[in-house]
Design a protein around this motif. Structure first.
Motif: not given
Ligand code: ATP
Ligand code: ATP
Ligand code: SF4
Ligand code: MG
Ligand code: MG
Lengths: 333, 328
Positions: A188, A191, A215, B214, B258, B260
């Motif tokens: 993560l 990434q 994704d 995740d 991540r 968003d």
């Protein structure tokens, strides 16, 4: 269909492309009628589930698979039937970065030798010293120290190897870089580093990307326009904002509703559209609409007519007989 | 308060490798109650799998395991291997990332589900088979009675994972350990499996330890969450507390890394560098070299303790309040 409002140069395009592979069970229709255009300086995102034909579509742009029908055009030239020898020049125009940086780098060669390979093949730098300088420059562009050139792939982390893959793709100064799941194998935190790097390089060097991933959030983040694939076809295309806010195809709506969000409250309150069953075999796709075997809104007509990718809004298309209305019906309580 | 199904205390796993000892897990504590889901999150190599494997006696032979592990009140570490294996078989079900590691390609799926029932519950062959059909039906295999004699290769990845879940459930385990059970699956299939496990858990009261990287999946399934890094827990607590008020810079950074879709397309928050090598861990906080807050020399040389910041919510730091403010 309306022309784009700001006509941009098309770097690469596929027209009604099909790629079928023979198999013991019959013809695998990996790509079955895909048209798309990649415009200079943009990122076109390609998203879809495993086996939907994303990689095959990307490989077709490099002519690493042979089209069964339809055409592939790169930089204005029809390369569909180019010979192996002529294709060498194409490989300079279009470069590829693969999912698994481990597998795409030769373990016996140094990083520097791997990055220099396109320079040698396409005769881009003369002499060892010039090549070495260019390799170090490329390593610097992707945020790696120049002395890594003397290392071997196993001495690098996954994120570093992926940066090397990107440096190698940049070496030939390509018109288009096909990025096939470039972040899927990474952690993560790494990434995010690679996505930022790709965006910075695009800004600084004016690069054009086809960004392939399963994704959805990553594709939404990276792309100017995106296309959703299902069973060898594009079922919806548009800007990330259009697709995120107002998906017009039931498959896209289901996909969006399945993406988990890192917010426990949102997760508790959300209503998932759970699709039943699995993606059908590409050897024998359903007649009519390909999604109908899993579509919560399927009606008898859907078995008879194969919906075309039609405009629902400017620059927003969907291949559903009841585009828009079907999604509204799925989402209302 | 009900008793813990599984509780581990000060679990440490050191693996002998050719290049020296690798400390895979270091002083980990957690527990899970009936009907509750504990999520273990963290990047690759952080020790998620090794901590559950070691806790259930499945660590590789090259591993040295210390600490205490109680399964339904029984201290497992003191038991002879045969008894431990029996307890595990009877009370714990496993689902791993790749269903083919649990399935035998040359046996029918029905046989494989039934075998677990014969072995651990002493069911007759006939009874075990009919129980297998019921379970295949329960996990959503369409026309289970017909497909009980099919082989794994005739199933898709998502269907195989359902078969593995049926195998894990035949003994009606008190604990289900799910190690990245959906990582190899598509999101729509992942949603099916998540829904399936949540439903079974509601009906059977199973405790679940779910390993994943995740954070979205965690938000959807977990009651409590433990964030691991380089073999240690950096933050743990109720999922709402940890996600709502992340108090360790690593947790905050992971949550922000991540993309968003609601937040627009600026640069993503990144954590510089990469996780440390388990053969060569820094003496203090293992996250120190990458930490955006970077405490002081103390963090670099001394291991920070796990301290409470709110009810059931703990963070590994010397400066709970200060880190908390920085994270806001
Ligand atoms: N060389 C080949 N021979 C036979 N079938 C193939 C070949 N390459 C791909 N296929 C099949 O074509 C279909 C599309 O494959 P493709 O790899 O393009 O999908 P994808 O969308 O990239 O999937 P993934 O997300 O798993 O990478 C699949 O059913 C695949 O099994
Ligand atoms: N059989 C083994 N022999 C040696 N080292 C191992 C072995 N299994 C795991 N390790 C090491 O132990 C550490 C913890 O590994 P573990 O498998 O628990 O990580 P994880 O958090 O489950 O990661 P992933 O997300 O990649 O599954 C890693 O450094 C790993 O390299
Ligand atoms: S055409 Fe019919 S089956 Fe296909 S997506 Fe639309 S509503 Fe569903
Ligand atoms: Mg692919
Ligand atoms: Mg693991």
């Amino acid at each position: 269909m309306s022309a784009p409002r700001t006509p941009a140069e098309v770097v690469a395009e596929l027209n009604d492309l099909t790629v079928w592979f023979p198999s013991p069970a019959g013809m695998v229709r990996a790509v079955d009628g895909v048209s798309l255009q990649v415009r200079r300086g943009e990122t076109l995102g390609l998203v879809g589930e495993s086996g939907s034909g994303k990689s095959t579509t990307g490989l077709a742009l490099l002519r690493l698979v042979d089209p069964t029908s339809g055409s592939v055009r790169v930089a204005g030239q029809d390369v569909t039937r180019w010979s192996r020898r002529r294709l060498r020049a194409l490989r300079r125009r279009v470069a590829m970065v693969f999912q698994d940086p481990q597998a795409s780098l030769d373990p016996r060669r140094t990083i520097g030798a791997s990055i220099a390979e396109p320079l040698v093949v396409h005769r881009l730098s003369d002499g060892r010293a010039a090549r070495r300088r260019r390799v170090e420059e490329l390593l610097d562009m992707v945020g790696l120290r120049g002395d890594l050139a003397d290392r071997h792939p196993h001495e690098l982390s996954g994120g570093q190897r992926q940066r090397v893959g990107i440096a190698r793709a940049l070496a030939g100064e390509p018109d288009l870089i096909v990025l096939d799941e470039p972040i899927a194998s990474l952690d993560l935190s790494v990434q995010a580093q690679i996505m930022n790097l790709l965006r910075r390089l695009q800004r600084d060097l004016g690069l054009t990307y086809l960004f392939i991933a399963h994704d959805l959030a990553a594709v939404e983040h990276m792309s100017d326009r995106m296309a959703v694939m299902y069973l060898g076809r594009i079922v919806e295309s548009g800007t990330p904002a259009q697709i995120w806010r107002e998906p017009a195809h039931p498959y896209t709506a289901a996909l969006l509703s399945a993406v988990p969000v890192a917010d426990p409250q949102v997760e508790r309150e959300r209503r998932r559209i759970i699709l039943s069953g699995d993606i059908p075999s590409p050897v024998d796709p359903p007649a009519g609409c390909r999604f109908r075997t899993r579509c919560p809104q399927a009606r008898p007509e859907c078995a008879e007519t194969d919906p075309v990718l039609a405009e629902v809004d400017p620059d927003h298309r969907a291949a559903c007989l009841f585009a828009g209305a079907a999604v509204r019906a799925m989402r209302s309580p | 308060m009900s008793e813990h199904v599984l509780a581990i205390e000060d679990l440490t796993v050191t693996i002998g490798t050719r290049r020296g000892p690798a400390r895979a897990v270091a002083g980990v504590d957690w527990s899970v109650r009936p009907g509750e889901t504990l999520a273990l999150v963290g990047e690759s190599g952080s020790g998620k799998s090794m901590s559950v494997l070691a806790a259930t006696g499945l660590a590789p032979r090259s591993a040295r395991v210390t600490g205490r592990v109680r399964l339904l009140g029984t201290e497992l570490t003191e038991l002879p291997e045969a008894r431990r294996r029996r307890l595990r078989g009877r009370h714990v079900g496993f689902v791993f990332q790749d269903p083919m590691t649990s399935l035998n390609p040359v046996l029918t799926v029905g046989r494989q589900v039934a075998e677990a029932g014969e072995e651990h519950l002493g069911l007759t062959r006939r009874a075990a088979r009919s129980r297998a059909v019921e379970l295949l039906d329960l996990v959503g295999i369409p026309s289970a009675a017909q497909r009980v004699d099919a082989y794994p290769h005739q199933f898709s990845g998502g269907m195989r994972q359902r078969v593995v879940i049926a195998m894990a459930l035949i003994c009606e385990p008190d604990l289900l350990i799910a190690d990245e059970p959906t990582t190899a699956l598509d999101v729509t299939t992942q949603a099916q499996i998540v829904e399936l496990v949540a439903d079974l858990q509601r009906r059977l009261g199973t405790a679940v330890v779910w390993i994943t990287h995740d954070l979205g999946v965690v938000a959807g399934i977990a009651d409590t969450v433990a964030v691991m890094y380089a073999g240690r827990i950096l933050e743990q607590g109720p999922v709402d507390a940890v996600f709502g008020a992340p108090s360790h810079p690593y947790t905050s950074a992971l949550l922000a890394a991540r993309p968003d879709p609601a937040a627009g397309g600026g640069d993503l928050v990144t954590i510089a560098g990469a996780p440390p090598n388990p053969l060569d861990l820094p003496p203090g906080c293992a996250f120190w070299p990458r930490c955006p807050v970077r405490g002081d020399a103390r963090c670099e040389h001394e291991l920070p303790p796990l301290v409470p910041v709110s009810a059931g919510h703990q963070v590994r730091t010397f400066y709970p309040r200060r880190v908390d403010e920085e994270a806001q």
